[in-house]
Design a protein around this motif. Structure first.
Motif, PDB file in Angstrom:
ATOM      1  N   LEU A   1       0.810  -1.217   0.000  1.00 55.93           N
ATOM      2  CA  LEU A   1       0.000   0.000   0.000  1.00 55.93           C
ATOM      3  C   LEU A   1       0.847   1.272   0.000  1.00 55.93           C
ATOM      4  O   LEU A   1       0.300   2.370  -0.064  1.00 55.93           O
ATOM      5  CB  LEU A   1      -0.922   0.009   1.223  1.00 55.93           C
ATOM      6  N   ALA A   2       2.179   1.113   0.080  1.00 57.02           N
ATOM      7  CA  ALA A   2       3.112   2.250   0.047  1.00 57.02           C
ATOM      8  C   ALA A   2       2.767   3.282   1.122  1.00 57.02           C
ATOM      9  O   ALA A   2       2.593   4.470   0.844  1.00 57.02           O
ATOM     10  CB  ALA A   2       3.117   2.896  -1.340  1.00 57.02           C
ATOM     11  N   LEU A   3       2.732   2.834   2.376  1.00 57.37           N
ATOM     12  CA  LEU A   3       2.296   3.684   3.478  1.00 57.37           C
ATOM     13  C   LEU A   3       3.429   4.202   4.352  1.00 57.37           C
ATOM     14  O   LEU A   3       3.188   4.646   5.478  1.00 57.37           O
ATOM     15  CB  LEU A   3       1.291   2.922   4.345  1.00 57.37           C
ATOM     16  N   ASP A   4       4.647   4.176   3.862  1.00 64.57           N
ATOM     17  CA  ASP A   4       5.781   4.617   4.685  1.00 64.57           C
ATOM     18  C   ASP A   4       5.592   6.028   5.236  1.00 64.57           C
ATOM     19  O   ASP A   4       5.967   6.317   6.376  1.00 64.57           O
ATOM     20  CB  ASP A   4       7.072   4.570   3.871  1.00 64.57           C
ATOM     21  N   ASP A   5       5.033   6.930   4.438  1.00 67.91           N
ATOM     22  CA  ASP A   5       4.863   8.319   4.868  1.00 67.91           C
ATOM     23  C   ASP A   5       3.525   8.562   5.550  1.00 67.91           C
ATOM     24  O   ASP A   5       3.267   9.673   6.011  1.00 67.91           O
ATOM     25  CB  ASP A   5       4.998   9.255   3.660  1.00 67.91           C
ATOM     26  N   ILE A   6       2.671   7.558   5.601  1.00 67.82           N
ATOM     27  CA  ILE A   6       1.336   7.714   6.167  1.00 67.82           C
ATOM     28  C   ILE A   6       1.230   7.073   7.545  1.00 67.82           C
ATOM     29  O   ILE A   6       0.655   7.628   8.476  1.00 67.82           O
ATOM     30  CB  ILE A   6       0.275   7.083   5.228  1.00 67.82           C
ATOM     31  N   CYS A   7       1.818   5.893   7.676  1.00 69.94           N
ATOM     32  CA  CYS A   7       1.752   5.135   8.927  1.00 69.94           C
ATOM     33  C   CYS A   7       3.129   4.547   9.202  1.00 69.94           C
ATOM     34  O   CYS A   7       3.472   3.489   8.651  1.00 69.94           O
ATOM     35  CB  CYS A   7       0.697   4.037   8.835  1.00 69.94           C
TER      36      CYS A   7
ATOM     37  N   PHE B   1      -6.262   4.339   4.256  1.00 71.55           N
ATOM     38  CA  PHE B   1      -5.049   4.996   3.790  1.00 71.55           C
ATOM     39  C   PHE B   1      -4.585   4.548   2.407  1.00 71.55           C
ATOM     40  O   PHE B   1      -3.654   5.135   1.856  1.00 71.55           O
ATOM     41  CB  PHE B   1      -3.922   4.776   4.795  1.00 71.55           C
ATOM     42  N   GLY B   2      -5.171   3.496   1.865  1.00 74.62           N
ATOM     43  CA  GLY B   2      -4.793   3.072   0.523  1.00 74.62           C
ATOM     44  C   GLY B   2      -5.211   4.108  -0.515  1.00 74.62           C
ATOM     45  O   GLY B   2      -6.164   4.868  -0.308  1.00 74.62           O
TER      46      GLY B   2
END
Length: 296
Positions: free
Chosen positions: A60-66, A129-130
């Motif tokens: 989901l490429a969430l490094d900057d989100i979570c 967040f996706g």
């Protein structure tokens, strides 16, 4: 989880891990709104649940989100907990004395735990967040994905543990192996002529099955005889699917084989069987093309 871990029913209530089932964005009374960088994951990729969440987070490429805090493979507290998680547990459960276990989704605003339930965590990351382009739980496929998740929990993990605990009880071992092999055969049929388990794209079903197969081949097979491991390996489409996924960066980068081995040997009290000499996949070789992981 080790094949010979202590059953939950045998653990005194005060020492059992608290189970948190908060949801992001589902209940306004909880105050858990979907705000970027408000929430944090605490994971060890040496366990199947942590591995599932880490892979889903990367997809989901969430490094900057979570953000993610990766924990040591072997817990550093008596009872199997992580000392760094204890303040979260103590802030979230009154007079908590049980183990501080991962995975954890925490709220940095309150310093408390939102959830320790892997399926809920994955669903909330995907839904809240996706970006909507690559969904782990595509609309209309949720029920089918949940069925695959149940199959993995009951037909692979629980059945393999049951077979490993059977010891000299041949009937109990045979019954557990029947469940395990039947589940693998069902997944094999599901993959016949298909690239993915559900629909036309990668979903949480593929992530869950991959993590279950990693755990089986790196942990559970050590307690099965060679004949049982060979029968489990006789599902070519399923293991080929695992091999293809391992070569993807989101999967292979989180594969901590050394950590899995150290965690297993630290927790397991069972005798190893002939299956320990039989490895189904060369996981390290298939993951060799993936970038290095971010594990601590």
């Amino acid at each position: 989880m080790s094949t010979f871990s202590t059953p939950l029913a045998a653990v005194p209530p005060a020492q059992r891990p608290a189970r948190f089932r908060g949801r992001i964005g589902r209940d306004a009374r909880s105050g858990h709104y979907a705000v970027p960088r408000r929430y944090r994951l605490h994971l060890t990729t040496a366990c199947a649940d942590g591995l599932r969440i880490a892979v889903g987070h990367s997809l989901l490429a969430l490094d900057d989100i979570c953000p993610v805090t990766f924990l040591a493979a072997v817990p550093d507290c008596p009872g199997g907990g992580h000392s760094v998680l204890r303040p979260l547990y103590e802030a979230s459960a009154h007079r908590y004395t049980g183990p501080a276990l991962a995975p954890v989704l925490s709220d940095d605003w309150s310093g408390r735990i939102v959830s320790t339930h892997t399926p809920d965590i994955l669903r909330d990351l995907d839904r809240c967040f996706g970006d909507g382009r690559g969904r782990l739980y595509p609309c209309g496929a949720e029920a089918e994905i949940e069925e695959v998740e149940r199959l993995c929990a009951q037909g692979i993990e629980a059945a393999a543990q049951r077979a490993g605990r059977a010891g000299a009880d041949a009937a109990e071992r045979a019954a557990a192996l029947d469940v395990l092999l039947g589940t693998l055969a069902g997944l094999e049929r599901r993959l016949a002529g298909r690239e993915f388990l559900v629909g036309d794209g990668l979903t949480a079903a593929d992530v869950t099955v991959w993590a279950a197969l990693v755990e089986f081949d790196t942990v559970h097979r050590h307690h099965l005889d060679a004949a049982a491991v060979h029968r489990a390996a006789d599902h070519p489409a399923l293991w080929a699917h695992a091999r293809r996924l391992t070569a993807r960066p989101a999967f292979g980068a989180h594969l901590d084989l050394d950590g899995i081995a150290r965690r297993h040997h630290a927790r397991c009290a069972g005798l190893e069987a002939a299956g320990s000499a039989v490895q189904i996949l060369d996981w390290a070789r298939h993951a060799a093309g993936a970038p290095g992981s971010r594990r601590g």
